[in-house]
Design an enzyme around this catalytic site. Structure first.
Site, short mmCIF file in Angstrom:
data_model
loop_
_atom_site.label_atom_id
_atom_site.label_comp_id
_atom_site.label_asym_id
_atom_site.label_seq_id
_atom_site.Cartn_x
_atom_site.Cartn_y
_atom_site.Cartn_z
N ASP A 1 -10.50 10.18 -4.33
CA ASP A 1 -11.65 11.09 -4.39
C ASP A 1 -11.46 12.11 -5.50
O ASP A 1 -12.35 12.94 -5.72
CB ASP A 1 -11.78 11.83 -3.06
CG ASP A 1 -10.56 12.72 -2.78
OD1 ASP A 1 -9.45 12.17 -2.75
OD2 ASP A 1 -10.72 13.94 -2.61
N GLU B 1 0.88 -1.18 0.00
CA GLU B 1 0.00 0.00 0.00
C GLU B 1 0.91 1.22 0.00
O GLU B 1 1.64 1.46 0.98
CB GLU B 1 -0.94 0.04 1.20
CG GLU B 1 -1.89 1.25 1.12
CD GLU B 1 -2.69 1.52 2.39
OE1 GLU B 1 -3.51 2.46 2.35
OE2 GLU B 1 -2.47 0.84 3.41
N LYS C 1 -1.64 20.70 -10.53
CA LYS C 1 -0.90 21.67 -11.34
C LYS C 1 0.06 20.97 -12.29
O LYS C 1 0.72 19.99 -11.92
CB LYS C 1 -0.14 22.64 -10.44
CG LYS C 1 -1.05 23.56 -9.63
CD LYS C 1 -0.24 24.54 -8.81
CE LYS C 1 -1.14 25.48 -8.02
NZ LYS C 1 -0.36 26.43 -7.20
N ASP D 1 5.11 4.65 3.72
CA ASP D 1 4.86 6.08 3.86
C ASP D 1 6.11 6.72 4.44
O ASP D 1 6.86 6.06 5.17
CB ASP D 1 3.65 6.34 4.79
CG ASP D 1 2.94 7.65 4.46
OD1 ASP D 1 3.58 8.71 4.55
OD2 ASP D 1 1.74 7.61 4.13
N ASP E 1 -2.12 12.42 -3.25
CA ASP E 1 -2.25 13.81 -3.65
C ASP E 1 -2.30 13.84 -5.17
O ASP E 1 -1.37 13.35 -5.84
CB ASP E 1 -1.03 14.60 -3.15
CG ASP E 1 -1.16 16.10 -3.38
OD1 ASP E 1 -1.85 16.49 -4.35
OD2 ASP E 1 -0.55 16.87 -2.62
#
Length: 222
Positions: free
Chosen positions: A160, A50, A128, A75, A124
């Site tokens: 999302d 993950e 841009k 992470d 994220d």
């Protein structure tokens, strides 16, 4: 989170045998676990990653559901996955580990074809244009994933961000990769895969509470 809590969690992570925290140089220079992750788990079960695991909700949920597989949450923020690592130890989940490192080093932390499956949960979207190189499904990242994935390995993207979902689908189509499943609002689909809708991350629950659609994509990199 206060700095004292972060420091406490960093210290506690150092005592957890399911947390691996190499330096960047260690990962870049013949990382000791590269190609030997099954030795860490003490078995030869398939390994799922993950990426950007946060608190490790998906890592834990999948580990509970599939005890015949090993799971590694990755992470850079150790204070976040502290919760997942602690819960795994409390529940005796010996098929769970957490690796503190940058996602872009994934091909340095794992050997060619060492991984069976990769989940990317709520990255994220880096909307841009100048941030394109940081999107976790861009060409450069996909090349890294392909390197560590087995020939029949699969990728999952749950987000999302309609932008991230659409960007990835467009990129995969252009590359000729194989899209196995795609849906722009997975919770509205009564036939959605159970493992996709049965687990919600901390932020995902917040998105659902305000009625924000969650997208899902499953694919193979050719």
């Amino acid at each position: 989170m206060g700095s004292k809590n972060k420091l406490k969690r960093f210290k506690e992570n150092e005592t957890f045998d399911n947390v691996i925290q190499p330096t960047r140089d260690e990962v870049l220079n013949n990382f000791t676990l590269k190609g030997r992750w099954n030795e860490h788990f003490g078995n030869d079960k398939p390994i799922t990653l993950e990426l950007g695991c946060g608190k490790g909700e998906y890592t834990l949920a999948l580990a509970r559901k599939y005890p015949d597989r090993n799971f590694i949450g990755i992470d850079i923020k150790g204070a976040r996955f502290w919760r997942g690592a602690k819960t795994a130890l409390e529940e005796g989940l010996d098929n769970v580990a957490f690796l503190r490192t940058q996602i872009e080093l994934v091909d340095c932390a794992f050997a060619k074809a060492e991984i069976a499956e990769i989940w990317i949960t709520f990255p994220d979207p880096q909307i841009k244009y100048k941030r394109t190189k940081h999107r976790m499904t861009n060409d450069a990242f996909l090349a890294k994933y392909k390197h560590v994935l087995q020939e029949d390995g699969v990728m999952h993207l749950k987000t999302d961000s309609e932008f991230m979902h659409g960007y990835t689908i467009g990129l995969l189509h252009g590359r000729g990769d194989e899209i196995l499943y795609a849906h722009h609002d997975i919770y509205s689909n009564t036939e959605a895969p159970e493992e996709v809708v049965s687990t919600q991350t901390f932020y995902e629950k917040q998105y659902l509470e305000v009625g924000k659609p969650i997208t899902y994509l499953k694919f193979k990199i050719k």
